[in-house]
Design a protein around this motif. Structure first.
Motif, PDB file in Angstrom:
ATOM      1  N   GLY A 228     -85.364  17.094  26.600  1.00 19.14           N
ATOM      2  CA  GLY A 228     -84.200  17.657  27.275  1.00 19.14           C
ATOM      3  C   GLY A 228     -82.901  17.207  26.632  1.00 19.14           C
ATOM      4  N   GLU A 229     -82.003  16.696  27.440  1.00 18.84           N
ATOM      5  CA  GLU A 229     -80.700  16.257  26.936  1.00 18.84           C
ATOM      6  C   GLU A 229     -80.811  15.039  26.034  1.00 18.84           C
ATOM      7  OE1 GLU A 229     -78.148  15.672  30.241  1.00 18.84           O
ATOM      8  OE2 GLU A 229     -78.089  17.791  30.812  1.00 18.84           O
ATOM      9  N   SER A 230     -81.928  14.311  26.116  1.00 17.18           N
ATOM     10  CA  SER A 230     -82.109  13.143  25.239  1.00 17.18           C
ATOM     11  C   SER A 230     -82.431  13.548  23.812  1.00 17.18           C
ATOM     12  CB  SER A 230     -83.219  12.230  25.789  1.00 17.18           C
ATOM     13  OG  SER A 230     -82.873  11.740  27.075  1.00 17.18           O
ATOM     14  N   GLY A 231     -82.839  14.792  23.578  1.00 13.63           N
ATOM     15  CA  GLY A 231     -83.072  15.269  22.233  1.00 13.63           C
ATOM     16  C   GLY A 231     -84.513  15.667  21.983  1.00 13.63           C
ATOM     17  N   ILE A 232     -84.835  15.853  20.727  1.00 12.31           N
ATOM     18  CA  ILE A 232     -86.177  16.224  20.272  1.00 12.31           C
ATOM     19  C   ILE A 232     -86.734  15.076  19.438  1.00 12.31           C
ATOM     20  CG2 ILE A 232     -87.519  17.826  18.864  1.00 12.31           C
ATOM     21  CD1 ILE A 232     -85.413  19.936  19.443  1.00 12.31           C
ATOM     22  N   VAL A 233     -87.955  14.669  19.738  1.00 14.87           N
ATOM     23  CA  VAL A 233     -88.628  13.603  19.001  1.00 14.87           C
ATOM     24  C   VAL A 233     -89.851  14.204  18.312  1.00 14.87           C
ATOM     25  CG1 VAL A 233     -89.791  11.376  19.139  1.00 14.87           C
ATOM     26  CG2 VAL A 233     -87.846  11.852  20.633  1.00 14.87           C
ATOM     27  N   VAL A 234     -89.949  14.003  17.024  1.00 16.19           N
ATOM     28  CA  VAL A 234     -91.109  14.460  16.253  1.00 16.19           C
ATOM     29  C   VAL A 234     -91.860  13.229  15.768  1.00 16.19           C
ATOM     30  CG1 VAL A 234     -91.899  15.938  14.389  1.00 16.19           C
ATOM     31  CG2 VAL A 234     -89.737  16.429  15.515  1.00 16.19           C
ATOM     32  N   ARG A 235     -93.128  13.127  16.144  1.00 16.94           N
ATOM     33  CA  ARG A 235     -93.952  11.976  15.799  1.00 16.94           C
ATOM     34  C   ARG A 235     -95.104  12.406  14.901  1.00 16.94           C
ATOM     35  NH1 ARG A 235     -96.918  10.820  19.567  1.00 16.94           N
ATOM     36  NH2 ARG A 235     -96.481  12.520  21.047  1.00 16.94           N
ATOM     37  N   GLY A 236     -95.447  11.548  13.971  1.00 16.66           N
ATOM     38  CA  GLY A 236     -96.576  11.816  13.096  1.00 16.66           C
ATOM     39  C   GLY A 236     -97.387  10.561  12.853  1.00 16.66           C
ATOM     40  N   ILE A 237     -98.715  10.676  12.901  1.00 17.23           N
ATOM     41  CA  ILE A 237     -99.614   9.559  12.608  1.00 17.23           C
ATOM     42  C   ILE A 237    -100.722  10.065  11.692  1.00 17.23           C
ATOM     43  CG2 ILE A 237     -99.160   8.343  14.764  1.00 17.23           C
ATOM     44  CD1 ILE A 237    -101.783   9.427  15.857  1.00 17.23           C
ATOM     45  N   GLY A 238    -101.310   9.156  10.931  1.00 13.92           N
ATOM     46  CA  GLY A 238    -102.398   9.514  10.035  1.00 13.92           C
ATOM     47  C   GLY A 238    -103.028   8.275   9.430  1.00 13.92           C
TER      48      GLY A 238
END
Length: 869
Positions: A228-238
């Motif tokens: 929401g107003e806190s933003g967009i978080v994109v996470r990646g693991i491998g």
């Protein structure tokens, strides 16, 4: 890694009518890469324009080449007003920096308001100048794989462990300019941002991989958190590895990669790995000798190389190379409830990184308590409701071999004793139980202790002795909660989650015992938080392992004698039916169990009851109400149905998205009925293909409203061979409609035919001759003509087909004919019934590949076919 991107716009076809007077279109194309714009000439009054433009040249830097997408925008030219948008094409260029450096094909023109509006023919080439600077920020040379195992045709030379990254950005949907721009402009800004963040995340993980000497990331998983107003978080693991072409090798792990094999309990942890001083990284590399073809090992010492895996010995793969797995300890999971408004600086990832590190430390402590040195099939997920976010980490604690297994006359080609393959992974890695329970003697080797029930998030290890056939086991639970805000809401959710998970565990184990099974594989727990309820679903594939003791039959307690006898009789009849269905009628009596050992003080794990076979009265209806699938339909969450013969003819993956309303009554009956109906719907769609197997079943759930549940299902459908014991259905049992094409045996996929998509890492009956890179798309679709529930379902179904066609076009342009390990990572559906509006956000990923049919000659000589790869 500076580079030159060349783009040539050839033609377009089937464009929409933009000029109502002439019923034609004056089309031209705008190209953008970073801050550089180019434009073609206008092709007037045609729906099939031909440009045959010259090559457009873009000189880009490292970040632009790997982060920024190539944007192709088609517009209708207007003399006196602004040009009308037809649609756009987004092309990720990172897949062209490896072995494949060009694309040539027809790309669907996608518009966020109207969907696909024709196709455009493009040619794209990338010329890369290798940068050897020590401070370079490019991941040139790193290949990403979505498949949760070692890719076909490759072998692992060395494993460097867990890699992760997290990037944060403002959401364009919540910026002030969004109030004055059009919905199309807002959606396109979001799509462009998602694509750029995905490229930036992949580049940063690739840089970490290069720093430790790896060249590939397998089991790569990427998730978007919309805060929401806190933003967009994109996470990646491998999992960072070094791959080499050639046959399989017995892999040794780098020294210092795994945890100390000695058990840890509570206060015994005086010094964690993260507190210890850095030590040199000793990497043991295995590679085939170029002359003899045998495997030899060499040791390299890198005193200053970073070690991303030293802190967390996690592996995101669910299938390990042969010889690595010693024993499975069981599922370990942890949850954390956080408030997003507690983040001091939402634009910085520091706080979120600290939250994930805290959760991973808890998972590591759980693994230590079970005397395990690694966590495999590791995954991370989140669920967000307003400003409340629940972080979940889950995996399987396991003991991995730290040195190469010796060969002997009874060993196979990987140096693994056949007896160990039959029961070794079932042996308990702990001699002292970290919880209250009992151990039994292994029924195969009669020498090692085994638990009563084994639960794992991995695939079924090859070679284990399995009796009968496996099948799907799933359970649901719903818990009502008060509509609170802030800290009170977080405290309430934190108190409910442990009891909800225990309830799901009890139901899963009772259903498992009712079927006469004693192990669960590819287990997954899904949680979702709503305003007034919490939903949980557990799903896995149940099997009967010969090494484990026979499960006791569930017993009913807590009722009067007459009612108890009635329910007990129902349970017995249901259990007898399941045992006949799965070929488990004859089971030996449970062996004598050793004495239970109480947990030592200060244990860090929460104890879940594994040996209690008592069924509570409130769970009776849920346990015996599972609707049975039609004869000839086999369902599992694993890549293959355990105990079933090999599959013969693969079909494309079918994606079913279902949106429906359920009334919350504080229990999971209505939700359980919904999932039962969903499985029946899947069985109906494929009944013309019977006998068939529905494998690799995955769910994605969401609670848009309190009385509404959204479920997305992905499953791989494969026809079984003629030689199976399952009888075929009658000719009258036919579908009322054609399933997007003929169900006759499909021809081997070629470049001219359609691209085959499957959620499996490989297509049964085909071999992978080349991987072309990972496909990662994020699409947004909005509609203003959605009102009734049936229209919403149609809107979602059409959008899924459009997204899949876009992904297939990218695979075909790379020269591939298959999209493997296909999955829907995100499906977010937002509906406004009062305005007849709906919006859907979808993230789709998979491995682009070239596959060829396995001939009889190659199947008879697998060594030669593997060497050809």
């Amino acid at each position: 890694m500076p580079g030159i991107v060349k783009v040539k716009v050839l033609s377009a076809r089937d464009l929409p009518i933009m000029d109502r007077s002439s019923e034609l279109t004056d089309a031209f194309v705008e190209l953008r890469l970073g801050e550089t714009y180019e434009r073609t000439r206008v092709c007037p009054k045609t729906l099939h324009p031909v440009w045959n433009s010259s090559w457009f040249m873009f000189h880009v830097s490292d970040e632009e080449l790997q982060d920024e997408p190539l944007q192709i925008k088609l517009l209708d030219h207007d003399m006196y007003t602004s040009h009308d948008a037809i649609g756009k094409v987004y092309i990720r260029l990172d897949s062209l920096t490896g072995g494949v450096n060009s694309m040539d094909g027809w790309f669907p023109i996608f518009d966020t308001l109207h969907g696909i509006r024709g196709e455009v023919h493009l040619m794209v080439k990338v010329e890369v100048v290798a940068d050897q600077h020590r401070l370079k920020q490019s991941s040139y040379g790193v290949t990403f794989f979505a498949c949760p195992s070692v890719p076909s045709g490759y072998s692992v030379a060395s494993i460097h462990g867990f890699v992760e990254e997290l990037v944060v950005n403002d959401d364009p949907e919540y910026q002030w300019i969004d109030k004055i721009r059009t919905p199309r402009a807002s959606n396109e800004a979001r799509q462009r941002l998602f694509s750029r963040l995905s490229g930036e995340l992949q580049r940063k993980i690739g840089v970490k991989t290069l720093e430790v000497g790896g060249n590939s990331v397998i089991g790569y998983r990427q998730r978007f958190d919309l805060e929401g107003e806190s933003g967009i978080v994109v996470r990646g693991i491998g999992t960072c590895v070094r791959l080499v072409m050639g046959p399989s090798l017995a892999v040794q792990l780098p020294a210092g990669l795994l945890e100390d094999s000695s058990p840890h309990h509570g206060g015994d942890q005086s010094l964690s790995d993260s507190d210890a001083p850095p030590s040199p990284t000793k990497i043991i590399t295995l590679a085939p000798d170029p002359v003899t073809g045998t495997s030899t090992s060499s040791t390299e010492l890198h005193p200053s190389a970073p070690r991303p895996s030293s802190e967390f010995p996690f592996f995101t793969v669910s299938c390990l190379p042969p010889g690595m797995l010693v024993s499975l300890g069981g599922v370990v999971s942890a949850h954390s409830v956080k408030l997003l408004d507690k983040i001091n600086n939402p634009e910085e990832p520091v706080t979120r990184d600290a939250w994930w590190v805290e959760l991973r430390n808890e998972i590591r402590q759980h693994s230590r308590a079970m005397n395990c040195n690694a966590v495999i099939a590791y995954s991370e997920s989140t669920t967000i409701c307003d400003n409340l976010c629940v972080f979940t980490a889950c995996g399987t604690a396991a003991r991995l071999a730290t040195q190469r297994l010796p060969t002997s006359p009874g060993a196979n080609s990987q140096g693994i004793e056949e007896s160990e393959r039959r029961c070794g992974p079932c042996h308990a890695p702990y001699t002292t139980l970290p919880f209250t329970g009992t151990l039994s003697q292994c029924s195969v080797c009669h020498g090692q202790p085994v638990p009563a029930v084994l639960v794992s998030t991995t695939e079924l290890p090859p070679g284990l002795s399995v009796r009968g056939r496996g099948g799907l086991v799933q359970a649901t639970a719903v818990q009502a909660k008060k509509k609170l805000k802030g800290d009170e809401n977080a405290r309430q959710v934190g108190q409910i989650l442990p009891f909800l998970e225990v309830s799901l565990h009890e139901r899963m184990l009772n259903k498992l015992r009712l079927r006469g099974m004693n192990a669960l594989f590819k287990y997954k727990l899904l949680l979702n938080i709503g305003d007034s309820l919490i939903l949980g679903i557990a799903v896995g594939t149940g099997v009967y392992l010969e090494a484990l003791p026979s499960p006791p039959r569930p017993l009913v307690t807590g009722l009067e004698a007459g009612q108890r006898d009635e329910y007990q009789s129902m349970l017995s009849k249901t259990g007898d039916h399941y045992r006949r269905l799965y070929g488990l009628e004859q089971q030996s009596a449970p062996p004598a169990q050793t004495e239970g050992v109480e947990a030592e003080g200060g244990a860090v794990t929460m104890v879940l009851p594994l040996s209690d076979s008592v069924v509570k009265p409130e769970n009776l209806t849920d346990i015996i109400s599972d609707r049975r699938l039609p004869t000839g339909v086999h369902l599992s969450t694993t890549a293959e149905v355990p105990g079933l013969v090999q599959l013969q003819r693969p079909l494309d993956t079918r994606t079913v998205t279902m949106v429906t309303k359920v009334v919350s009554e504080g229990h999971g009956r209505s939700v359980s009925k919904l999932f039962n109906r969903l499985l029946q719907s899947l069985a109906f769609r494929v009944r013309q293909l019977r006998p068939c197997a529905l494998t690799n079943l995955t769910y994605d759930i969401d609670l848009p409203e309190d009385n509404e549940l959204q479920v997305a299902v992905t499953v791989a459908v494969s026809r079984l061979g003629e030689h199976t014991s399952v009888l075929k259905t009658a000719q009258s049992d036919e579908l009322l409609f054609d399933m997007e094409g003929s169900t006759e045996p499909s021809e081997p996929p070629t470049e001219e035919s359609s691209v085959h998509s499957s959620s499996l890492p490989s297509l049964p009956g085909y071999k992978v001759t080349r991987y072309l890179g990972i496909i990662n798309l994020f699409l947004i679709r909005e509609s203003t003509y959605v009102g009734e529930r049936t229209r919403a379902n149609s809107f979602l179904h059409v959008f899924m087909l459009e997204a899949l066609s876009v992904a297939r076009a990218h695979v075909a342009a790379l020269g591939g004919n298959a999209l493997l390990s296909y999955r829907l990572s995100e499906v977010v559906f937002i509906e406004h019934p009062q305005k007849s509006q709906a919006q859907c956000l979808l993230n789709l990923s998979g491995d682009a590949a070239i596959v060829t049919a396995i001939t009889k000659q190659s199947s008879q000589n697998p060594k030669q076919s593997g060497a050809a790869l």
